[in-house]
Design a protein around this motif. Structure first.
Motif, PDB file in Angstrom:
ATOM      1  N   THR A  31      54.398   9.084 -62.564  1.00  0.00           N
ATOM      2  CA  THR A  31      54.674   8.366 -61.361  1.00  0.00           C
ATOM      3  C   THR A  31      55.946   7.814 -61.076  1.00  0.00           C
ATOM      4  N   THR A  32      56.304   6.963 -62.254  1.00  0.00           N
ATOM      5  CA  THR A  32      57.760   6.211 -62.323  1.00  0.00           C
ATOM      6  C   THR A  32      58.540   7.238 -62.935  1.00  0.00           C
ATOM      7  N   ALA A  33      58.223   8.352 -63.213  1.00  0.00           N
ATOM      8  CA  ALA A  33      59.264   9.370 -63.483  1.00  0.00           C
ATOM      9  C   ALA A  33      59.442  10.592 -62.415  1.00  0.00           C
ATOM     10  N   SER A 153      54.279   1.507 -66.271  1.00  0.00           N
ATOM     11  CA  SER A 153      55.556   0.623 -66.982  1.00  0.00           C
ATOM     12  C   SER A 153      56.115   1.460 -67.953  1.00  0.00           C
ATOM     13  N   LEU A 154      55.175   2.168 -68.977  1.00  0.00           N
ATOM     14  CA  LEU A 154      55.711   2.820 -70.358  1.00  0.00           C
ATOM     15  C   LEU A 154      56.766   4.310 -69.662  1.00  0.00           C
ATOM     16  N   GLY A 155      56.245   4.820 -68.521  1.00  0.00           N
ATOM     17  CA  GLY A 155      57.038   5.565 -67.910  1.00  0.00           C
ATOM     18  C   GLY A 155      58.367   5.392 -67.681  1.00  0.00           C
ATOM     19  N   SER A 160      64.251   5.000 -68.258  1.00  0.00           N
ATOM     20  CA  SER A 160      65.216   4.317 -68.516  1.00  0.00           C
ATOM     21  C   SER A 160      66.122   4.466 -69.871  1.00  0.00           C
ATOM     22  N   ARG A 161      65.420   4.523 -70.637  1.00  0.00           N
ATOM     23  CA  ARG A 161      66.077   4.402 -72.012  1.00  0.00           C
ATOM     24  C   ARG A 161      66.102   5.786 -72.890  1.00  0.00           C
ATOM     25  N   LEU A 162      65.114   6.662 -72.478  1.00  0.00           N
ATOM     26  CA  LEU A 162      65.489   8.126 -72.994  1.00  0.00           C
ATOM     27  C   LEU A 162      65.568   9.002 -71.722  1.00  0.00           C
ATOM     28  N   ALA A 163      64.413   9.658 -71.740  1.00  0.00           N
ATOM     29  CA  ALA A 163      64.483  10.904 -70.562  1.00  0.00           C
ATOM     30  C   ALA A 163      63.212  11.186 -70.262  1.00  0.00           C
ATOM     31  N   TRP A 164      62.816  11.741 -68.976  1.00  0.00           N
ATOM     32  CA  TRP A 164      61.505  11.947 -68.755  1.00  0.00           C
ATOM     33  C   TRP A 164      60.602  12.893 -69.485  1.00  0.00           C
ATOM     34  N   PRO A 165      61.223  13.896 -70.413  1.00  0.00           N
ATOM     35  CA  PRO A 165      60.354  14.646 -71.187  1.00  0.00           C
ATOM     36  C   PRO A 165      59.661  13.920 -72.034  1.00  0.00           C
TER      37      PRO A 165
END
Length: 463
Positions: A31-33, A153-155, A160-165
């Motif tokens: 959802t957050t991605a 939250s984790l998504g 934010s820090r890595l990428a959606w994959p």
């Protein structure tokens, strides 16, 4: 057949809840991605919904077939196969170079997830006496509901820090751990054995998938004639499937179960409960990012007043269900969820985040109360041999509700708003929240006639 080593009830709960946790996590962490995926692949909101709906539609369409195989060959075996296929599908999701690949990979993950939740419910319910089921299902929902807290939250943190994959790579170690522990510790059990006819399988899977796909696509496509043809054909397949089920001695879906008002009403109320929830969860993180300007991480954190209540309230709700019966909890839950969504629509234009917390808490508490109550309504309406089939039908209704709710939310949003500007997005979001609130409140009319199991137990003791 049972495992050689005795299993403590706590471990039984943890291991059966893990499948539900992973299945819900895969829905919630995306959802957050969503905004990142939409931007990365340069796609519309209408196309984006299939990264969600492909997963839910697949689970709903394949679920009863997977449950039937699990009931025949062993619930633990089916659960393990589901965990394995789900993990492989997650790897393909992480490697997706475009939206078509991602949708296909979500279908694979959905095939695995289709048996994880219902068979875990059946394993848990079969291993416990009736008096403990409400509490256990409440805890089961609470543990699985951790995904509602951790997922967004984790998504957001990962995006934010890595990428959606990387939201999908996360499933791989968890899946391997779940397979290892479940293989070693979970008890094996079987249920009603149903001989699967290939034509029944084709009719069920094709009918369900085609109807939901057509409902989702029809309002926004320019090829309406082709979609209508798919809808009519799918409806015909579904009708033929039901005709077959009524006449066979070993039905995949025992229509006799629906003679119970509790069973039918509980499943229909479940459909409406989760239709509203999934419609909101698709748009709420996007609203926080597009309209309020938060990043993915903070959007996930700002959802916590909604999602966090599930873990806090669901276990308590399970105990309340055992004590007071399902009907009061179902009514309160549906009402609170619907009221929370309507308040969100009214308060959405405000720039003060604090004003959004009360409706989020109300909506989350409503879902937490109604979920365990409706689970017990459905499972308490059948005999022990039919628990697997009842759990399968319950989860089909839950996931079909999610797919239809997401499609309805997208329809409302695209009709009254668009993601190109914050103002247009806000208008579409408000209308969508009103629609989802109305769906939840419609469940009140369905749940009102339900008779609580506690009442039935009292009547049987008096007789």
């Amino acid at each position: 057949m049972m495992t050689k080593q005795p299993l403590h009830p706590i471990w039984l709960l943890v291991l059966t809840s893990l499948g539900f946790f992973m299945s819900m996590m895969d829905s919630m962490i995306v959802t957050t991605a969503a905004t990142a995926i939409r931007t990365d692949f340069h796609i519309s909101v209408t196309t984006l919904q299939w990264a969600f709906n492909a997963y839910n539609i697949t689970i709903a369409a394949v679920l009863l077939v997977g449950v039937a195989l699990g009931e025949w060959f062993g619930r633990r075996k089916g659960y393990l196969w589901g965990l394995t296929i789900f993990t492989v599908g997650s790897v393909f999701c992480a490697l997706a170079p475009n939206i078509d690949w991602l949708i296909g990979a979500r279908v694979i993950a959905g095939v695995g997830a289709s048996v994880m939740t219902p068979l875990s419910m059946a394993i848990l319910t079969n291993a416990l006496p009736v008096s403990q089921r409400g509490k256990a299902l409440g805890i089961w929902g609470g543990i699985g509901g951790l995904a509602l807290i951790i997922g967004p939250s984790l998504g957001g943190l990962i995006v934010s820090r890595l990428a959606w994959p990387w939201i999908f790579w996360l499933n791989v170690p968890v899946g391997l751990l779940a397979v290892t522990l479940s293989l070693k510790y979970l008890p094996e059990s079987t249920g009603t054995r149903v001989v699967l006819h290939p034509l029944d399988v084709v009719a069920l899977v094709g009918g369900l998938a085609g109807i939901v796909w057509a409902l989702a696509v029809l309002p926004t496509t320019s090829h309406q004639v082709g979609v209508l043809v798919v809808f009519v054909v799918s409806g015909g397949l579904s009708g033929w499937f039901l005709w077959r089920q009524r006449r066979t001695t070993q039905p995949l879906v025992p229509l006799s179960l629906f003679a119970s008002r509790r069973f039918t009403g509980g499943n229909l109320a479940t459909f409406l409960l989760y239709a509203a929830m999934y419609g909101v969860v698709f748009f709420l993180p996007q609203f926080l990012q597009v309209v309020r300007g938060t990043d993915a991480l903070h959007a996930g954190l700002e959802i916590l007043p909604w999602t966090g209540t599930l873990v806090l309230v669901a276990p308590v709700a399970g105990k309340l269900v055992d004590r007071f019966g399902e009907r009061p909890l179902a009514l309160w839950g549906l009402g609170l969820q619907g009221g929370g969504y309507l308040l969100l629509a009214f308060l959405a234009p405000s720039s003060a985040y604090g004003l959004l917390i009360p409706p989020l808490v109300l909506a989350g508490s409503g879902l937490s109360l109604a979920g365990p109550a409706l689970q017990k309504v459905v499972l308490g309406a059948v005999e022990r041999p039919a628990l697997g089939q009842a759990a399968g039908i319950y989860n089909v209704c839950r996931l079909l509700g999610g797919a239809v709710g997401t499609a309805a939310a997208v329809l409302l949003f695209t009709r009254f708003g668009n993601p190109q500007s914050a103002t247009s997005f806000l208008t579409g979001f408000q209308v969508t929240m009103v629609g989802m609130g109305a769906l939840s409140l419609m469940g009140l009319g369905v749940a009102w006639p339900l008779v609580s199991q506690s009442v039935l137990d009292s009547e049987s003791l008096q007789n």
